[in-house]
Structures are given as C-alpha cells and as structure tokens.
Design a protein around this motif. Structure first.
Motif, PDB file in Angstrom:
ATOM      1  N   ILE A 218       0.866  -1.179   0.000  1.00 47.30           N
ATOM      2  CA  ILE A 218       0.000   0.000   0.000  1.00 47.30           C
ATOM      3  C   ILE A 218       0.902   1.229   0.000  1.00 47.30           C
ATOM      4  O   ILE A 218       1.890   1.304   0.723  1.00 47.30           O
ATOM      5  CB  ILE A 218      -0.923   0.016   1.234  1.00 47.30           C
ATOM      6  CG1 ILE A 218      -1.774  -1.256   1.288  1.00 47.30           C
ATOM      7  CG2 ILE A 218      -1.834   1.243   1.232  1.00 47.30           C
ATOM      8  CD1 ILE A 218      -2.594  -1.404   2.549  1.00 47.30           C
ATOM      9  N   GLY A 219       0.550   2.222  -0.785  1.00 43.71           N
ATOM     10  CA  GLY A 219       1.346   3.449  -0.835  1.00 43.71           C
ATOM     11  C   GLY A 219       1.659   3.822  -2.276  1.00 43.71           C
ATOM     12  O   GLY A 219       1.026   3.299  -3.204  1.00 43.71           O
TER      13      GLY A 219
ATOM     14  N   PHE B  39       3.705   6.570   0.518  1.00 46.28           N
ATOM     15  CA  PHE B  39       3.336   7.583   1.503  1.00 46.28           C
ATOM     16  C   PHE B  39       4.452   8.615   1.557  1.00 46.28           C
ATOM     17  O   PHE B  39       5.623   8.268   1.726  1.00 46.28           O
ATOM     18  CB  PHE B  39       3.159   6.945   2.884  1.00 46.28           C
ATOM     19  CG  PHE B  39       2.033   5.936   2.945  1.00 46.28           C
ATOM     20  CD1 PHE B  39       0.740   6.336   3.228  1.00 46.28           C
ATOM     21  CD2 PHE B  39       2.282   4.594   2.708  1.00 46.28           C
ATOM     22  CE1 PHE B  39      -0.292   5.407   3.287  1.00 46.28           C
ATOM     23  CE2 PHE B  39       1.254   3.665   2.761  1.00 46.28           C
ATOM     24  CZ  PHE B  39      -0.044   4.071   3.049  1.00 46.28           C
TER      25      PHE B  39
ATOM     26  N   LEU C 275       3.729   8.154   8.876  1.00 43.23           N
ATOM     27  CA  LEU C 275       3.452   6.741   8.601  1.00 43.23           C
ATOM     28  C   LEU C 275       4.038   5.852   9.695  1.00 43.23           C
ATOM     29  O   LEU C 275       3.378   4.921  10.181  1.00 43.23           O
ATOM     30  CB  LEU C 275       4.040   6.357   7.245  1.00 43.23           C
ATOM     31  CG  LEU C 275       3.932   4.882   6.857  1.00 43.23           C
ATOM     32  CD1 LEU C 275       2.478   4.442   6.759  1.00 43.23           C
ATOM     33  CD2 LEU C 275       4.662   4.614   5.548  1.00 43.23           C
TER      34      LEU C 275
ATOM     35  N   THR D  73       1.957   6.089  12.782  1.00 40.74           N
ATOM     36  CA  THR D  73       0.674   5.418  12.589  1.00 40.74           C
ATOM     37  C   THR D  73       0.831   3.903  12.731  1.00 40.74           C
ATOM     38  O   THR D  73       0.007   3.231  13.370  1.00 40.74           O
ATOM     39  CB  THR D  73       0.089   5.768  11.208  1.00 40.74           C
ATOM     40  OG1 THR D  73      -0.116   7.177  11.128  1.00 40.74           O
ATOM     41  CG2 THR D  73      -1.237   5.062  10.972  1.00 40.74           C
TER      42      THR D  73
ATOM     43  N   PHE E 166      -6.167   1.072   6.309  1.00 46.99           N
ATOM     44  CA  PHE E 166      -5.530   1.586   5.094  1.00 46.99           C
ATOM     45  C   PHE E 166      -6.381   1.312   3.852  1.00 46.99           C
ATOM     46  O   PHE E 166      -6.115   1.871   2.795  1.00 46.99           O
ATOM     47  CB  PHE E 166      -4.152   0.941   4.918  1.00 46.99           C
ATOM     48  CG  PHE E 166      -3.152   1.420   5.911  1.00 46.99           C
ATOM     49  CD1 PHE E 166      -2.418   2.571   5.675  1.00 46.99           C
ATOM     50  CD2 PHE E 166      -2.946   0.734   7.098  1.00 46.99           C
ATOM     51  CE1 PHE E 166      -1.487   3.020   6.592  1.00 46.99           C
ATOM     52  CE2 PHE E 166      -2.023   1.174   8.019  1.00 46.99           C
ATOM     53  CZ  PHE E 166      -1.291   2.322   7.773  1.00 46.99           C
ATOM     54  N   GLU E 167      -7.354   0.441   3.978  1.00 46.32           N
ATOM     55  CA  GLU E 167      -8.234   0.121   2.855  1.00 46.32           C
ATOM     56  C   GLU E 167      -9.584   0.820   2.971  1.00 46.32           C
ATOM     57  O   GLU E 167     -10.529   0.484   2.278  1.00 46.32           O
ATOM     58  CB  GLU E 167      -8.414  -1.393   2.773  1.00 46.32           C
ATOM     59  CG  GLU E 167      -7.102  -2.126   2.476  1.00 46.32           C
ATOM     60  CD  GLU E 167      -7.247  -3.631   2.499  1.00 46.32           C
ATOM     61  OE1 GLU E 167      -8.198  -4.124   3.154  1.00 46.32           O
ATOM     62  OE2 GLU E 167      -6.412  -4.329   1.878  1.00 46.32           O
TER      63      GLU E 167
ATOM     64  N   ARG F 176     -12.169   3.959   9.361  1.00 46.51           N
ATOM     65  CA  ARG F 176     -11.359   5.160   9.589  1.00 46.51           C
ATOM     66  C   ARG F 176     -12.090   6.159  10.474  1.00 46.51           C
ATOM     67  O   ARG F 176     -11.523   6.678  11.441  1.00 46.51           O
ATOM     68  CB  ARG F 176     -11.014   5.791   8.241  1.00 46.51           C
ATOM     69  CG  ARG F 176     -10.285   7.118   8.355  1.00 46.51           C
ATOM     70  CD  ARG F 176     -10.020   7.720   6.997  1.00 46.51           C
ATOM     71  NE  ARG F 176      -9.544   9.081   7.102  1.00 46.51           N
ATOM     72  CZ  ARG F 176      -9.270   9.873   6.084  1.00 46.51           C
ATOM     73  NH1 ARG F 176      -9.412   9.412   4.863  1.00 46.51           N
ATOM     74  NH2 ARG F 176      -8.853  11.098   6.263  1.00 46.51           N
TER      75      ARG F 176
ATOM     76  N   THR G 224      -1.479  10.471   7.073  1.00 45.25           N
ATOM     77  CA  THR G 224      -1.089   9.237   6.389  1.00 45.25           C
ATOM     78  C   THR G 224      -2.170   8.749   5.443  1.00 45.25           C
ATOM     79  O   THR G 224      -1.889   8.269   4.334  1.00 45.25           O
ATOM     80  CB  THR G 224      -0.769   8.139   7.425  1.00 45.25           C
ATOM     81  OG1 THR G 224       0.311   8.570   8.245  1.00 45.25           O
ATOM     82  CG2 THR G 224      -0.393   6.833   6.739  1.00 45.25           C
ATOM     83  N   LEU G 225      -3.426   8.875   5.878  1.00 46.82           N
ATOM     84  CA  LEU G 225      -4.526   8.289   5.107  1.00 46.82           C
ATOM     85  C   LEU G 225      -5.184   9.284   4.154  1.00 46.82           C
ATOM     86  O   LEU G 225      -6.254   9.009   3.622  1.00 46.82           O
ATOM     87  CB  LEU G 225      -5.589   7.727   6.061  1.00 46.82           C
ATOM     88  CG  LEU G 225      -5.103   6.616   7.004  1.00 46.82           C
ATOM     89  CD1 LEU G 225      -6.247   6.107   7.855  1.00 46.82           C
ATOM     90  CD2 LEU G 225      -4.490   5.469   6.221  1.00 46.82           C
TER      91      LEU G 225
END
Length: 516
Positions: A132-133, A135, A141, A144, A202-203, A207, A243-244
């Motif tokens: 994932i990324g 970032f 990151l 987190t 992260f998906e 959140r 980060t997100l």
C-alpha cells in the motif's frame, strides 16, 4: 521557429495544486517542480521579484526556459508523488533532489504468512505480500504503524515463523503489548482477525470510527487535566489523517490528469500536420545510445492512443556494427524489428499476392490476428540521414508504404520521406509535443539500458574471461585474495587450500593468468 509567449501561457494557469515541467531548447525537460498553487508558483519564473533573480541558479533556469507544461492534482501528497515520478523519469538538469534510487515508503503487509505483520519498504516485489502506498510523510506513517501495532497487539519481530525458541529472546509482549501468538496466548485465527482489522484502516474501513474514538479519548484526557496524554492522542490523530489522505498512484508516462497535455487532441493535430487520414493510434520510436564502442544499444518504445504502452517497449544490443555508427545501428534495429513482424505474420497466414504488405499487416492487426500489431506511424530519432536509412530497410522488407518520419533534435524539425524541406511545427503545438514525448521516452529507455550494461560491466571481473571459471570459484578466489594482481603472485598450493579448487586446476589457471 516562433517562441512561446510564456507570460501569456502563465496567466492562463489555474490556482490549484499541481506539478510543472520546464522545457529548454529542443523541448527537453530541464526542471520539474511541485506547487500548492500553480499560478502563484509559476509567477516566480515569469514575473520574478528582485530577490528571486539574486539566486544565480534560478536566474540560469529562467533564462533557459523555452516552454512549460503542467498537471493538476488534488492535494499536496499527489503533487509530491507525481513530482518524484517525473524527476526519476526525466532526470532534469536543474533538479538535485530525488534523482537517486530512493523512493517514498510503502507499507508491506505479509498476508501470506501464518502470523502476518507490517513492515516499511521502498520497492515492490512479487512476493505475495500486500503493498500500500507510496506515503510521502514518512514520520507520520511510522507513528501510525506504531499506534496500530500497539492498538491491535500485533507482532513486530522479523522472523517469518516465530515459535517458542524465538519467544525466549523476545520481550515484545511486555514492552510493546504484543499478543504473543507464537506461544499460543491467542490463536492464529484471532491474531489474523486483529491484523485484518488494522489493515482495513488503510483500505478505507473503520477510519471514521478510529478518528472519533481518538477524539473522544483526547477530549476526556484534557477534561481530566492529563494534558500530555491529550497532546499525544492529538499527534496520533493528526498522523493518521496525514497518512490516510487520499492519493492516486501514477504510472510511467503521460498521467491521466488535467493540464496542458491532452493526448487525444495532440494525436488529432499530428494527423492533420502530417496529412494522415486518421490519428496514428499506434506509434513506435527508435533511438540509438552509445557511450562507447563497447556498449551500443537501441530502444523501441510504443505509444498507444498517445500514451506509453510500457509492455511493448523493446531494447536491443547492436551486434553487427563496428565502432560508433548511428546510421548502421539504426539500419540494424529497424530491420530486426520489422522483419520479425513480417516473418511471424507470414508463418501464420498467406498474404494475397496482389495486396500490399503494409496494408495486409494493418488488416491482420485490425482483426487481432497479427502476432505483433503493426504501427500506424514510425518515428526515428534523427534527421534526413536516419530517415533515409529507415526507409531503405523498410523497402527491403516490403513495408515501403509504412508512414515514417524523422525528428531532428537540434531544431525539432520533422523530416518526411520524399520531401526536401523539413516540416517545422509551432513550438507550442500539441503535435510537436507528442512527438517530443515519444522521442524523449525512447531516449530515456535507451540510456537506461546503456547504464545498466555499464554497471554490469563494472561488476564483472577479468577472471570471467577464463573459460573454466565458475561464479563460485571466482567468489572464493576474490574473497581470499581480494584482487587479480594479488592472485598472480600466489602459488598453486595456496590456491588449492581453498575447498573446491584442485591443484591441477590452480596450475592451469595461474598459467593463463600470467599469459593474460
């Protein structure tokens, strides 16, 4: 050739985040930059203050600018990612940072392991893990990930299959609140459920709930006058939000973003400029790169619908040319490329005797029967000489009707077969910019291959020339004796002390080494 009115073009740029590409003489990219506000940032170049002009580097850059393009993005993170991608792609002269191999961090989730974990890397690998990324905010990151590991009690040890033996040397369950699945404190199924819940953040899952929980904890700590705890929770919350922040990944080539680059319009303009009945949906371009007579290479890049078709790129080592000869090298690579298309198509189908070869290949390509789709336009990097060589080869193969042009670097003139004078396109025309993007990509791809071969050559040793030398023997010899001159002064007995090397082999090798 008329110069672009840079100030007039700048005044039309929008007030939004983006990335801009400064172009020098000949259309090459000389600088890539990012901006929170494109219009305001570009004013430093086209309406500079006295303080800006006091910087000698900036003054030199401004003097070298002949044109510019830009892409609009949604936020600062996207501008950072796109800027890095373009700098690594074009390696502009005036950029200093981001030219190396360092990249923004990626989150690696080892879902393929029985007890998965998070790690941070800079390159993707085909290893079954979930990446994932990238970032752009590394510190945010890392904070987190540390919070997630603590919150969901995830392991941070690096062993792939932890068990009781590894646990004896690990105190993460005490120090970092690991749930210790390695000794069965929780089952592997429970641990994986916790890991998937953490990965879900992260998906896009949960959140809002996590942010709301942190906000409530922060407010409760503040009300209880626990200000240090409240500040820590505030920092965690801000790191997660940073980060997100939603960002898009950008692939190599022309990004699908608003800006000055419009592949469809540029294709239509190119077709009109060249007098073609339809836009050339498939274009191929050749470039020759030779740093020395030892490494002469060529590249062929393909654009489909005005965008790079990376899977169709090809690179060649020139085999039949002695010394540096761009014309002979171009002749070889064009022959190798298109004779293969003709031969492979002829092996599958019989061409009607009355039908032109190029028309036949176009017809096969249109119905998906050709093993390799024949291009609608071929571009060779160079002027009249390179174009003449390419036409000579195509006539030999039977593809004399294939559209071919030459693009000369110096004045960006377009040479057409049978025309004594080159076609001069306006410097700001989309047709010329499309040809420049195609040519620059071929140039970049050829140079990268040449650099790869040079690095490989540097890693090679003189010992590779000995026919009975194996990689393992070379490794053992250099590990023990370090250099080739040091090896020459040794005796067969000393070499035979190394396991796997016999005395007779050592004698023959040292005799060869003395002769060479």
């Amino acid at each position: 050739m008329a110069k672009v009115d840079l100030k007039a073009k700048w005044r039309k740029t929008p007030h939004c985040p983006g990335v801009y590409l400064m172009k020098g003489e000949g259309g090459g990219i000389i600088y890539v930059g990012k901006a929170k506000d494109l219009h305001r940032r570009l004013s430093n170049y086209f309406s500079p203050s006295r303080a800006t002009l006091d910087n000698s580097k900036t003054r030199a850059l401004i003097a070298a600018i002949e044109d510019f393009d830009f892409y609009e993005v949604r936020n600062e993170q996207e501008s950072l990612i796109l800027e890095q991608k373009l700098i690594k792609e074009y390696r502009p002269h005036y950029n200093i940072q981001l030219k190396d191999d360092k990249r923004y961090l990626l989150l690696r989730a080892t879902r393929q392991e029985e007890l998965p974990r998070f790690s941070l890397v800079r390159l993707r690998k085909e290893d079954g893990a979930r990446y994932i990324g990238p970032f752009v905010h590394a510190a945010a990151l890392r904070e987190t990930i540390e919070w997630l590991n603590h919150r969901f009690r995830l392991r941070t040890c690096t062993c792939r299959y932890p068990g009781e033996e590894e646990y004896r040397h690990c105190h993460d369950d005490v120090i970092r609140h690991c749930s210790a699945p390695c000794i069965g404190r929780i089952s592997a199924e429970e641990y994986r459920a916790n890991f998937e819940a953490a990965l879900g953040l992260f998906e896009g899952q949960g959140r809002r709930e996590h942010i709301n929980d942190l906000t409530a904890e922060m407010e409760a700590a503040a009300e209880a006058l626990e200000f240090e705890k409240a500040a820590r929770l505030r920092d965690i919350r801000e790191n997660i939000l940073k980060t997100l922040e939603p960002t898009r990944r950008f692939t190599r080539g022309t990004p699908d973003l608003p800006g000055t680059v419009n592949p469809e319009a540029d294709l239509a303009e190119l077709a009109e400029a060249l007098g073609m009945a339809e836009p050339p949906a498939v274009m191929e371009c050749f470039d020759i790169s030779n740093l020395s007579s030892n490494h002469i290479v060529a590249s062929m890049v393909r654009f489909t619908n005005g965008r790079p078709d990376n899977a169709a790129y090809r690179r060649y080592r020139i085999k039949g040319v002695d010394g540096q000869n761009d014309f002979a090298s171009m002749l070889e690579v064009v022959r190798r490329r298109y004779s293969r298309i003709v031969n492979e198509s002829s092996a599958l189908f019989d061409k009607p005797e009355a039908e032109d070869m190029y028309a036949w290949l176009r017809r096969l390509s249109a119905v998906g029967q050709a093993p390799i789709t024949v291009p609608h336009l071929v571009v060779v990097d160079g002027g009249r000489g390179q174009l003449a060589v390419a036409m000579e080869v195509l006539r030999e193969i039977g593809l004399q009707n294939m559209p071919v042009v030459g693009l000369a670097k110096r004045d960006e003139e377009v040479y057409l077969p049978g025309e004594s004078e080159p076609l001069v396109l306006p410097r700001d025309s989309g047709a010329l910019k499309l040809l420049q993007r195609l040519r620059d990509e071929a140039h970049r791809f050829a140079n990268n291959y040449n650099e790869l071969l040079v690095r490989k050559r540097v890693r090679e040793s003189k010992l590779d020339a000995y026919s009975a030398m194996t990689p393992r023997r070379k490794e053992l010899l250099l590990a023990r004796f370090k250099t080739v001159p040091n090896l020459r002064s040794r005796t067969p007995e000393e070499l035979a002390e190394i396991p796997g090397i016999s005395r007779s082999w050592a004698e023959r090798f040292l005799a060869w080494l003395q002769e060479n």
